[in-house]
Design a protein around this motif. Structure first.
Motif, PDB file in Angstrom:
ATOM      1  N   HIS A 213     -23.554  24.383   9.661  1.00  0.00           N
ATOM      2  CA  HIS A 213     -22.914  23.070   9.575  1.00  0.00           C
ATOM      3  C   HIS A 213     -21.417  23.143   9.302  1.00  0.00           C
ATOM      4  O   HIS A 213     -20.726  22.123   9.444  1.00  0.00           O
ATOM      5  CB  HIS A 213     -23.596  22.227   8.493  1.00  0.00           C
ATOM      6  CG  HIS A 213     -24.936  21.705   8.919  1.00  0.00           C
ATOM      7  ND1 HIS A 213     -26.073  22.479   8.893  1.00  0.00           N
ATOM      8  CD2 HIS A 213     -25.314  20.502   9.432  1.00  0.00           C
ATOM      9  CE1 HIS A 213     -27.097  21.775   9.349  1.00  0.00           C
ATOM     10  NE2 HIS A 213     -26.672  20.582   9.677  1.00  0.00           N
ATOM     11  N   HIS A 220     -23.767  15.997   4.395  1.00  0.00           N
ATOM     12  CA  HIS A 220     -25.104  16.369   4.831  1.00  0.00           C
ATOM     13  C   HIS A 220     -25.934  16.784   3.609  1.00  0.00           C
ATOM     14  O   HIS A 220     -25.478  17.595   2.804  1.00  0.00           O
ATOM     15  CB  HIS A 220     -25.049  17.538   5.821  1.00  0.00           C
ATOM     16  CG  HIS A 220     -24.039  17.365   6.914  1.00  0.00           C
ATOM     17  ND1 HIS A 220     -24.338  16.769   8.123  1.00  0.00           N
ATOM     18  CD2 HIS A 220     -22.716  17.696   6.968  1.00  0.00           C
ATOM     19  CE1 HIS A 220     -23.251  16.760   8.888  1.00  0.00           C
ATOM     20  NE2 HIS A 220     -22.261  17.314   8.202  1.00  0.00           N
ATOM     21  N   VAL A 228     -33.225  18.006   6.801  1.00  0.00           N
ATOM     22  CA  VAL A 228     -32.594  16.892   6.095  1.00  0.00           C
ATOM     23  C   VAL A 228     -33.478  16.464   4.929  1.00  0.00           C
ATOM     24  O   VAL A 228     -34.691  16.311   5.065  1.00  0.00           O
ATOM     25  CB  VAL A 228     -32.366  15.706   7.050  1.00  0.00           C
ATOM     26  CG1 VAL A 228     -31.847  14.486   6.299  1.00  0.00           C
ATOM     27  CG2 VAL A 228     -31.401  16.104   8.162  1.00  0.00           C
TER      28      VAL A 228
END
Length: 231
Positions: A213, A220, A228
């Motif tokens: 990421h 996030h 997630v």
């Protein structure tokens, strides 16, 4: 020749998750700055001695604003590709109505206020394409709290997540990646001996998720497998 090695600053890197994170980034060829709270010798010092100069140990009690400011000044000429703040304490599974006020304050200051203060104050050291991460927990998820327990710890991690959301909103145009990382239930002093994962099983996934990421702007909330976490 241009030095293309990347640099990470890991706050509270002296043991368990922080030490594992430091070791993993060293294994991947990064330079690392790791902080310890005081002058006592730790596993981080042993790792530094074996690192051939790639690991630098700095002193930081992150609940002391003056020490954060001093560290920022000492690192003013450095550019970080990653700033990662690892901090969490718990004072037992006590119903919130029975938690002494001083204990509530201690846990909130350590788990929520101090990490986000470090993020706010050291953010300028992080490259525009870099990442800023804090060690959160799925226990900070309001959506996942169906069983209760660990009231204060859960509240402190929820507060951390909310403060990072505030940070992300304040700097909405920023290109840096912001990460709330859930390492899973790990066998540490905090996680206990019955936890599912060892540090060695959790941390490579944490680092892989960060690296996947890094360079993607926004906030996030992810676990060590890159999934997630509901807020």
């Amino acid at each position: 020749m241009t030095d293309t090695r990347k640099t990470a600053l890991v706050v509270r890197a002296s043991r368990t998750l922080g030490l594992g994170l430091t070791a993993e980034y060293l294994r991947r060829g990064w330079d690392v700055i790791g902080t310890v709270r005081d002058t006592r010798r730790t596993g981080l010092h042993d790792l530094a001695e074996a690192s051939r100069g790639r690991l630098t140990v700095e002193s930081l009690e992150m609940t002391d604003p003056e020490q954060i400011s001093a560290l920022r000044d000492r690192l003013a000429e450095r550019t970080l590709d990653l700033l990662f703040v690892n901090a969490a304490i718990t004072r037992g599974d006590i119903p919130i109505g029975e938690v002494p006020t001083d204990v509530f304050t201690e846990v909130m200051v350590t788990n929520a206020l101090s990490p986000t203060r470090v993020v706010e104050w050291l953010r300028p050291l992080v490259a525009p394409t870099g990442a800023i991460g804090v060690m959160s927990s799925d226990q900070g998820s309001i959506a996942l709290n169906t069983e209760g327990g660990q009231d204060l710890y859960r509240a402190s991690k929820s507060a951390l997540n909310q403060l990072m959301r505030c940070h992300a909103a304040r700097y909405a145009a920023d290109t840096r990646t912001l990460l709330l990382m859930d390492p899973g239930w790990v066998r540490t002093e905090l996680g206990g001996p019955d936890a599912d994962l060892s540090v060695e099983e959790s941390i490579p996934g944490v680092v892989e998720t960060i690296e996947h990421h890094r360079g993607k702007p926004g906030l996030h909330f992810l676990d060590y497998q890159g999934q997630v976490v509901p807020r």
